[in-house]
Write a protein that holds these residues in place. Structure first.
Motif, mmCIF file in Angstrom:
data_model
loop_
_atom_site.group_PDB
_atom_site.id
_atom_site.type_symbol
_atom_site.label_atom_id
_atom_site.label_comp_id
_atom_site.label_asym_id
_atom_site.label_seq_id
_atom_site.Cartn_x
_atom_site.Cartn_y
_atom_site.Cartn_z
ATOM 1 N N ASP A 391 -26.036 -23.253 -5.770
ATOM 2 C CA ASP A 391 -27.040 -22.468 -5.047
ATOM 3 C C ASP A 391 -28.075 -22.001 -6.065
ATOM 4 O O ASP A 391 -27.707 -21.504 -7.134
ATOM 5 C CB ASP A 391 -26.414 -21.219 -4.409
ATOM 6 C CG ASP A 391 -25.741 -21.531 -3.072
ATOM 7 O OD1 ASP A 391 -25.679 -22.715 -2.691
ATOM 8 O OD2 ASP A 391 -25.272 -20.573 -2.431
ATOM 9 N N GLU A 399 -30.704 -16.530 -2.098
ATOM 10 C CA GLU A 399 -30.524 -17.986 -2.057
ATOM 11 C C GLU A 399 -31.772 -18.683 -1.522
ATOM 12 O O GLU A 399 -32.204 -18.435 -0.419
ATOM 13 C CB GLU A 399 -29.324 -18.319 -1.167
ATOM 14 C CG GLU A 399 -29.105 -19.818 -1.060
ATOM 15 C CD GLU A 399 -28.078 -20.187 0.002
ATOM 16 O OE1 GLU A 399 -27.209 -19.357 0.334
ATOM 17 O OE2 GLU A 399 -28.163 -21.326 0.505
ATOM 18 N N GLY A 402 -29.511 -24.491 -1.349
ATOM 19 C CA GLY A 402 -28.068 -24.739 -1.310
ATOM 20 C C GLY A 402 -27.851 -26.229 -1.392
ATOM 21 O O GLY A 402 -28.506 -26.980 -0.676
HETATM 22 MG MG MG Z 1 -26.204 -21.950 1.676
#
Ligand code: MG
Ligand code: 4AD
Length: 476
Positions: A391, A399, A402
């Motif tokens: 991430d 975030e 991902g």
């Molecule tokens: Mg994610």
């Protein structure tokens, strides 16, 4: 010849006749029109001679009206602009009743503007954000095209659930008041449009993998849908995701690509959106000043963008991150809402932001997460408990990316699917990739709106997409 405002402001063709169309931002002293046509954040000043202009026309030059102007381009006498148009002809194309027009020349709240999303694009803030968004979108296609990737259009209606989180919007043409039922009383989807249950996609990844295993390097950039009930400043029910997928890339190569890609598109915007970024930078600095000192960003927006380009992202394993978090002040003093106790805990955005903003003070890539908190398709490490996930975490955002190396071993993948209770038949085509010429491969997903948020400095994701879709909200 028809000109646009951006061209005219750059021009030195003084004393020539020009014509331009746009919308009135302000009209001052019955003489000075600030005209904007969307080509730039800057307005061009059009000077009207009120002694020769009809009173009835002057009255109709109101904020929001569409007009066509002809006149002579001249060096401006006034402060604050270099050129202006000395108007010889003016035509009102579309009136705007000042009593009713919501976008007055003053500061409006972002909430008010969200309720008027069809008109908010006529403000400096939103026009700047949306021009930057368009430039970023172009930069994404440019980067991948120049680096040997093929753009792949993933289907929007799918029968598969890539993330396995069950947060999908159903697509159905069945009569929902009286749906057909099977013998045991369930809804009979075999009678539905596609003859099976289908949903809006939560990710184009699984389909992108099939294309990577033939074209080598591909990317999707399309709308993505999640029916999660998250009312945060970073979640949308409909957002745009960029998903590259590459054959023969391991996790390290995947992380290298993510970092290079992000730096590159940010650089493109710095180089190509100077006026809009200058405006957004000032806005950001003003907003930060209004915050309490301990929550204020030390860097301006432009400094933050430059910082990301100039510095390596810090790569840290999940296990190291958990140690840091467990021993951190906010954890010990129970300042986190979710206290980190054991290895295996899922990270919340408060933890991600602590790592990025307080501990490392730079973008961070966390990798090798516990298998239990990640999706089924990620490659299992030799330790048997972590997967090759990564991430990318950004300041102010958390975030932003991902991704993972994918499980390429048929037996391991089948075992995982079984463990999670997923029906193997649903994924027959995905498993086929592991039967016929399987190879190491990787990819990631970047939330486009989170990137736009970072680049524009906008605090709420609803202000970086034209028409945000969130729980209880699908106006326009
Ligand atoms: Mg994610
Ligand atoms: O981490 P996510 O769920 O990963 C995937 O969907 C993978 N299949 C991607 C891949 O490997 N090809 O989502 C990826 C990114 C997140 O990091 C976040 O930036 C964004 O998508 N995202 C959202 N953005 C706005 N609103 C939401 N509800 C989002 N959910 C995820």
């Amino acid at each position: 010849m028809q000109h646009n405002v951006a061209e005219l402001l750059q021009s030195d063709k003084f004393l020539q006749e020009v014509s331009v169309k746009g919308w009135v931002r302000t009209f001052r002293a019955n003489r000075f029109i600030a005209l904007n046509d969307g080509s730039t954040i800057n307005n061009i000043q059009c000077v009207v001679d009120f002694s020769t202009t009809d009173e009835s026309i002057l009255k109709r030059i109101t904020t929001g009206a569409a007009i066509a102007v002809k006149g002579i381009l001249a060096e401006s006498q006034g402060k604050g602009q270099s050129v202006e148009i000395q108007v010889s002809e003016i035509e009102i194309l579309g009136d705007s009743n000042p009593e009713e027009y919501p976008i007055q020349p003053k500061k409006h709240s972002l909430e008010f503007l969200r309720e008027n999303a069809h008109l908010r694009i006529r403000t400096n803030t939103f026009s700047a954000v949306m021009r930057v968004r368009a430039a970023l979108s172009f930069a994404v296609h440019k980067y991948f095209t120049e680096n040997g990737f093929y753009n792949f259009h993933a289907p929007i209606i799918t029968g598969s659930d890539a993330e396995g989180a069950g947060e999908m919007f159903r697509v159905s043409t069945l009569n929902h008041e009286n749906p057909p039922k099977t013998e045991n009383g369930n809804i009979d989807y075999s009678e539905d449009f596609f003859g099976k249950e289908t949903n809006l996609t939560v990710s184009g990844q699984l389909e992108a993998e099939t294309y990577a295993m033939a074209l080598g390097k591909v990317y999707t950039f399309g709308p993505t849908f999640r029916a999660e009930n998250s009312n945060t400043a970073r979640h949308l029910a409909e957002f745009w995701m960029i998903e590259p997928e590459m054959a023969f890339y391991d996790l390290d190569a995947n992380m290298d690509l993510a970092e290079d890609f992000i730096k590159n598109v940010i650089k493109y915007v710095i180089d190509n959106c100077k006026d809009d970024l200058a405006f957004l930078n000032q806005r950001y600095v003003d907003e930060e000043k209004a915050k309490p000192a301990d929550q204020r960003s030390e860097l301006s927006l432009l400094e933050k963008l430059q910082f990301v380009i100039d510095n390596n992202f810090k790569r840290v394993s999940y296990t190291e991150a958990i140690d840091i978090l467990r021993n951190s002040k906010p954890n010990k003093k129970k300042k986190f809402q979710y206290i980190i106790e054991e290895w295996g805990a899922d990270l919340q955005s408060e933890h991600e932001r602590f790592l990025v903003e307080k501990h490392f003070k730079c973008p961070v890539i966390l990798f090798d997460y516990p298998a239990k908190i990640k999706a089924f398709y990620m490659r299992l490490n030799d330790d048997g408990k972590t997967v090759r996930a990564m991430d990318v975490l950004f300041p102010g955002i958390g975030e932003i990316v991902g991704g993972s190396q994918r499980e390429e071993r048929l037996d391991v993948l089948k075992e995982k699917i079984k463990m999670l209770g997923i029906d193997e038949k649903e994924l027959w085509w995905y498993l086929d990739l592991r039967k016929f010429g399987t190879a190491v491969h990787s990819g990631f997903g970047l939330g486009f709106e989170r990137l736009v948020q970072f680049v524009t400095g906008m605090g709420n994701i609803r202000d970086v997409i034209p028409y945000p879709r969130t729980p209880q909200n699908a106006e326009f």
